[in-house]
Motif scaffolding. Structure first.
Motif, mmCIF file in Angstrom:
data_model
loop_
_atom_site.group_PDB
_atom_site.id
_atom_site.type_symbol
_atom_site.label_atom_id
_atom_site.label_comp_id
_atom_site.label_asym_id
_atom_site.label_seq_id
_atom_site.Cartn_x
_atom_site.Cartn_y
_atom_site.Cartn_z
ATOM 1 N N PHE A 184 5.163 25.947 -19.772
ATOM 2 C CA PHE A 184 6.024 26.054 -18.587
ATOM 3 C C PHE A 184 5.325 26.838 -17.474
ATOM 4 N N TYR A 185 4.627 27.882 -17.886
ATOM 5 C CA TYR A 185 3.967 28.727 -16.889
ATOM 6 C C TYR A 185 2.885 27.949 -16.144
ATOM 7 N N LYS A 186 2.096 27.183 -16.892
ATOM 8 C CA LYS A 186 1.015 26.415 -16.256
ATOM 9 C C LYS A 186 1.564 25.380 -15.282
ATOM 10 N N ARG A 187 2.767 24.892 -15.513
ATOM 11 C CA ARG A 187 3.374 23.911 -14.607
ATOM 12 C C ARG A 187 4.142 24.592 -13.475
ATOM 13 N N ASN A 188 4.073 25.912 -13.471
ATOM 14 C CA ASN A 188 4.765 26.745 -12.473
ATOM 15 C C ASN A 188 6.284 26.588 -12.497
ATOM 16 N N TYR A 189 6.843 26.349 -13.688
ATOM 17 C CA TYR A 189 8.307 26.320 -13.807
ATOM 18 C C TYR A 189 8.866 27.743 -13.807
ATOM 19 N N ILE A 190 8.065 28.687 -14.301
ATOM 20 C CA ILE A 190 8.588 30.037 -14.566
ATOM 21 C C ILE A 190 7.586 31.136 -14.194
ATOM 22 N N GLU A 191 8.107 32.359 -14.056
ATOM 23 C CA GLU A 191 7.280 33.551 -13.846
ATOM 24 C C GLU A 191 6.866 34.188 -15.158
ATOM 25 N N HIS A 210 11.945 30.551 -9.250
ATOM 26 C CA HIS A 210 11.344 29.220 -9.356
ATOM 27 C C HIS A 210 12.349 28.105 -9.166
ATOM 28 N N SER A 211 13.586 28.361 -9.520
ATOM 29 C CA SER A 211 14.600 27.346 -9.282
ATOM 30 C C SER A 211 15.953 28.044 -9.197
ATOM 31 N N LEU A 239 12.619 33.540 -15.076
ATOM 32 C CA LEU A 239 11.994 33.631 -16.395
ATOM 33 C C LEU A 239 12.611 32.601 -17.339
ATOM 34 N N LEU A 240 11.829 32.198 -18.317
ATOM 35 C CA LEU A 240 12.375 31.377 -19.393
ATOM 36 C C LEU A 240 13.215 32.316 -20.256
#
Lengths: 244, 434
Positions: free
Chosen positions: B96-103, B44-45, B55-56
């Motif tokens: 975070f997941y809903k904002r697509n920051y992470i898997e 994601h980044s 992943l977070l």
């Protein structure tokens, strides 16, 4: 040199290819009408989209070459490179001679170009699954992207599968095209938004903090970072938005 | 303490665990749940160190009863300590997941109170996410050595991957640097999970129970450069882990000198080139059909960092070369330095329809910088120098001695600084795939 113009749709491209195959014209370019810059030297012909011709070409490619070849030209088309239409024609001309083995001929320019375009589109599609950032608005989530290639419809199903209960919009600002999901089904529609300003909440800030904290300063390597995440994508990444 | 501060402390405390992969799982979403897993994994980044964020990655807590020399979170360090509640972790993960920051989530923890207490908290967090939030995204859970098998088994039925970190590849180093741990407490649960995975797999074939059991398998991590262990010991251990315990990945983490301790070596920077060579060797073991003992042995227990492990092997086995591109099997092609899996497949595809000329190799995208010394095309050798160890070494030498560069003595530091050689020049892009 003769130029065929088509209406930018995939069916339009296939219709132009149909005409090209029957024209016996040795040197021919196929260009989207939006991309065409008028000059006086060239002879142009506008090819209207014809569903029947388009279906015939699609059928022929799948039967006489392969399904892979059909997918290859579709992805090459989505690249929107100005010469994609012309290269697709060259690839297909060779394809109808070589048949299902066409993709083994990667040492020939006709094949190499199409493989190259396909890879770029698929790479960007994959990257976008990660780089899309949603901003939370009261009733929906919004994401703005500006991909090099026309990949919005390729990524929509991924997000629909993940967030079936949310309403969201992904806007391709470059193409003024948006994918809308209303919690039940999704569709593409034209949409223009002028502002780039986006909603912010505590999770935006938490994410920005997380992004900074997780880097190991003893391993700093921004060149590697940019290789994997080219700077042209940073504009809409929440982690690179300046804090207000 | 507010959430912002907790996240800073517990993300900083987790960052030296390199694994961030979200691959290997095919978990699907439920009808109206949140998330699924993507088999290939998604980045994601990328942080400023070039590593992928998928992943977070956080600790539940950094309050530790252990005192491992190499670890930032060891008991004797005077650092800010924090504790997340399962609810807090679930809320951040989902948002975070809903904002697509992470898997998904990579959850680890220091050992709080005791192993079972910690493992129970981790399990509680995972249950909350899976059962209350109906979260079907990727979860990588760190296993706590010494906790009950029942807890580990239950967790494995909920998460996508579990990892127990070996950290130090020999019992001797463990005793010296992590006196509270022993290799049995790490290897036993790994072996338990491996057996359970086999059993569950067989059950899935016969019964209708389609439940997941760590679909992303197990991984582990070893710290590089905090102990005297050799590359040979390390890759031998990796080979055993892949063959006997069927691990999906072994990660290597260049030791970042976070503590000063009489048992730790004095190093000035993390040995990144050595780490990279170990990853290259790891790839050779997993995808190229190499055995650890082909790459190193007791007389030469460490890699010469100036060359990648395959080139090292080739230079010591020159009678294997040159290899004829138009005839060689896949296995033989993969022995050619600088020629990767993708290139080998491309050659094999193209050979079906055409006898390859030297010029064709460039056209299909083969990088010849190293490969040229080790191959022939239609019987012809194209390099201007002879197939001879000394000449090839001279050609492929990086110009400075990377063995010194990666592990400089104090008096060498200024020399390297003057030369202004950024390490990144020598580090190809493996890091992103971690």
């Amino acid at each position: 040199m003769k130029i065929y113009l088509y209406d930018s749709t995939f069916n339009g491209l296939l219709s132009a290819i149909h005409v090209a195959f029957y024209s016996k014209e040795p040197e021919l370019e196929i260009i989207r009408e939006d991309d065409y810059l008028q000059t006086t030297i060239q002879e142009i012909l506008y090819i209207p989209t014809n569903q029947e011709k388009s279906d015939k070409v699609a059928q022929a490619i799948k039967e006489k070459i392969s399904l892979t070849a059909f997918n290859n030209i579709y992805y090459a088309y989505l690249s929107e490179y100005i010469d994609a239409g012309t290269k697709i024609l060259a690839y297909l001309r060779l394809g109808f001679k070589k048949g299902s083995e066409i993709d083994c001929y990667s040492f020939l320019d006709e094949v190499k170009s199409i493989h190259g375009y396909r890879s770029k589109v698929l790479l960007e599609k994959h990257r976008m699954l990660g780089f899309v950032r949603f901003q939370k608005y009261p009733d929906y989530f919004l994401s703005i992207i500006e991909p090099d290639h026309n990949i919005l419809h390729l990524i929509m199903p991924h997000f629909v599968a993940r967030l079936p209960k949310e309403k969201f919009i992904i806007l391709d600002k470059k193409r003024q095209l948006a994918g809308f999901y209303n919690g039940d089904h999704w569709k593409l529609m034209p949409l223009t938004i002028n502002t780039d300003s986006q909603a912010e909440d505590r999770y935006t800030l938490l994410w920005q903090d997380y992004f900074t904290t997780i880097a190991i300063k003893e391993r700093l390597n921004t060149k590697l970072q940019k290789k994997f995440m080219p700077a042209r994508y940073w504009k809409y990444l929440t982690e690179y938005k300046t804090k207000s | 303490m507010d959430i912002e501060m907790k996240l800073k402390i517990l993300a900083a405390a987790a960052k030296y665990d390199v694994s961030c992969s979200s691959s290997g799982s095919n978990r699907t979403n439920s009808h109206d749940g949140i998330g699924n897993a993507s088999t290939a994994g998604i980045c994601h980044s990328f942080t400023t160190d070039g590593r992928c964020i998928s992943l977070l990655k956080i600790l539940l807590s950094n309050i530790c009863i252990y005192d491992c020399s190499y670890c930032l979170n060891r008991r004797s360090n005077d650092i800010p300590r924090a504790f997340f509640t399962p609810e807090e972790i679930a809320d951040i993960s989902i948002s975070f997941y809903k904002r697509n920051y992470i898997e998904g989530l990579f959850l680890s923890s220091a050992i709080v109170k005791n192993s079972n207490y910690t493992m129970e908290l981790l399990l509680q967090t995972v249950k909350l996410l899976r059962n209350q939030y109906d979260f079907n995204g990727y979860i990588h859970l760190k296993g706590i050595p010494g906790s009950d098998e029942k807890l580990i088994e239950e967790a494995a039925g909920l998460v996508d991957r579990i990892s127990f970190n070996i950290e130090l590849p020999s019992e001797k180093s463990l005793k010296l640097l992590a006196p509270d741990k022993d290799s049995n407490s790490i290897l036993t649960p790994m072996s338990f999970l491996d057996e359970q995975s086999t059993i569950k797999k067989a059950e899935r074939k016969t019964s209708k129970n389609k439940g997941f059991f760590i679909p992303g398998g197990q991984s582990t991590q070893m710290i590089i450069g905090a102990s005297q262990d050799t590359d040979y010991q390390i890759i031998n251990l990796s080979e055993k882990l892949y063959e006997n315990l069927h691990l999906k990945r072994v990660y290597y983490s260049a030791y970042v000198p976070v503590n000063i301790d009489r048992n730790l070596p004095v190093i000035f920077k993390p040995p990144l080139i050595r780490e990279n060579r170990l990853y290259q060797a790891d790839w050779l073991l997993r995808f190229y059909g190499f055995k650890a003992k082909e790459l190193l042995n007791e007389n030469t227990p460490n890699f010469d960092l100036n060359f990648d492990p395959k080139t090292n092997w080739a230079l010591n086995n020159l009678d294997y070369f040159p290899i004829e591109i138009n005839q060689a099997s896949l296995k033989a092609l993969l022995r050619i330095p600088g020629l990767g899996l993708r290139s080998a497949y491309r050659i094999i595809e193209a050979r079906k329809v055409h006898r390859l000329e030297f010029e064709d190799l460039k056209k299909i995208g083969i990088v010849l910088k190293r490969a040229i010394y080790f191959l022939t095309c239609n019987g012809k050798y194209f390099s201007e120098i002879k197939l001879e160890e000394k000449s090839i070494r001279r050609k492929l030498n990086p110009g400075i001695d990377l063995n010194d560069f990666d592990n400089p003595k104090e008096e060498q530091l200024t020399i390297f600084q003057e030369k202004c050689l950024p390490t990144e020049e020598f580090l190809p892009g493996l890091t992103g795939e971690l």
